[in-house]
Design a protein around this motif. Structure first.
Motif, short mmCIF file in Angstrom:
data_model
loop_
_atom_site.label_atom_id
_atom_site.label_comp_id
_atom_site.label_asym_id
_atom_site.label_seq_id
_atom_site.Cartn_x
_atom_site.Cartn_y
_atom_site.Cartn_z
N TYR A 79 0.85 -1.18 0.00
CA TYR A 79 0.00 0.00 0.00
C TYR A 79 0.89 1.24 0.00
O TYR A 79 1.93 1.28 0.66
N THR A 80 0.46 2.25 -0.72
CA THR A 80 1.19 3.51 -0.81
C THR A 80 0.60 4.52 0.17
O THR A 80 -0.45 4.28 0.78
N ALA A 81 1.28 5.66 0.27
CA ALA A 81 0.78 6.75 1.11
C ALA A 81 -0.59 7.20 0.60
O ALA A 81 -1.49 7.51 1.39
N GLN A 82 -0.75 7.22 -0.72
CA GLN A 82 -2.03 7.63 -1.30
C GLN A 82 -3.12 6.63 -0.96
O GLN A 82 -4.26 7.01 -0.67
N ASP A 83 -2.80 5.34 -0.98
CA ASP A 83 -3.76 4.31 -0.60
C ASP A 83 -4.23 4.54 0.84
O ASP A 83 -5.42 4.42 1.14
N GLU A 84 -3.29 4.89 1.71
CA GLU A 84 -3.64 5.13 3.11
C GLU A 84 -4.54 6.36 3.22
O GLU A 84 -5.53 6.34 3.94
N THR A 85 -4.20 7.39 2.48
CA THR A 85 -5.02 8.60 2.47
C THR A 85 -6.43 8.30 2.00
O THR A 85 -7.41 8.83 2.53
N ASP A 86 -6.53 7.42 1.01
CA ASP A 86 -7.83 7.04 0.45
C ASP A 86 -8.57 6.01 1.31
O ASP A 86 -9.66 5.57 0.95
N GLY A 87 -7.95 5.57 2.40
CA GLY A 87 -8.59 4.61 3.30
C GLY A 87 -8.57 3.18 2.80
O GLY A 87 -9.37 2.35 3.22
N LEU A 88 -7.62 2.87 1.92
CA LEU A 88 -7.56 1.53 1.34
C LEU A 88 -6.65 0.57 2.12
O LEU A 88 -6.77 -0.65 1.96
N GLY A 89 -5.74 1.09 2.90
CA GLY A 89 -4.81 0.26 3.65
C GLY A 89 -3.71 1.11 4.23
O GLY A 89 -3.59 2.29 3.93
N THR A 90 -2.88 0.50 5.06
CA THR A 90 -1.80 1.22 5.72
C THR A 90 -0.54 1.18 4.86
O THR A 90 -0.13 0.11 4.41
N GLU A 91 0.08 2.33 4.68
CA GLU A 91 1.29 2.43 3.86
C GLU A 91 2.34 1.44 4.33
O GLU A 91 2.60 1.28 5.52
#
Length: 117
Positions: free
Chosen positions: A11-23
């Motif tokens: 997961y990327t930082a953007q994924d974490e921002t989007d609530g998809l998972g932890t970076e």
């Protein structure tokens, strides 16, 4: 057809921002993970039949016969070496090449085979 990813996807930082998972956590497992998991499962299966001897020795019972200890070590050593070869594969084609038998009369593949116990 598109080749599957050879390495784990995180997961990327953007994924974490989007609530998809932890970076930094695993988003999807790659082929190397599954190939190594398969080898480790096979090795565990080969060792399983003599595990009781190791437990008996650890609990203060009879020592494990030397030939069994040697064979168990060979399985672990070969499994580790196979996993190193998998880790060294640079792409899907290199990974696949590890599993190709080179000769019908004396079938040998670059990754080798696990010894028996």
């Amino acid at each position: 057809a598109t080749a599957k990813a050879i390495a784990d996807t995180l997961y990327t930082a953007q994924d974490e921002t989007d609530g998809l998972g932890t970076e930094g956590e695993v988003k999807a497992r790659g082929l190397k993970y599954y190939k190594k998991e398969n080898i480790n499962t096979q090795a565990a299966g080969l060792l399983q039949g003599t595990d009781w001897m190791v437990v008996r020795a650890a609990e203060g019972g009879t020592a494990v016969p030397g030939d069994i200890t040697t064979k168990r070590a060979a399985v672990r050593t070969k499994a580790n070496a196979m996993c190193v070869q998998i880790d060294a594969a640079s792409d899907v084609d290199a990974l696949a090449a590890l599993y190709v038998y080179n000769d019908a009369e004396t079938p040998v593949r670059p990754i080798g085979e696990l010894p028996t116990v």
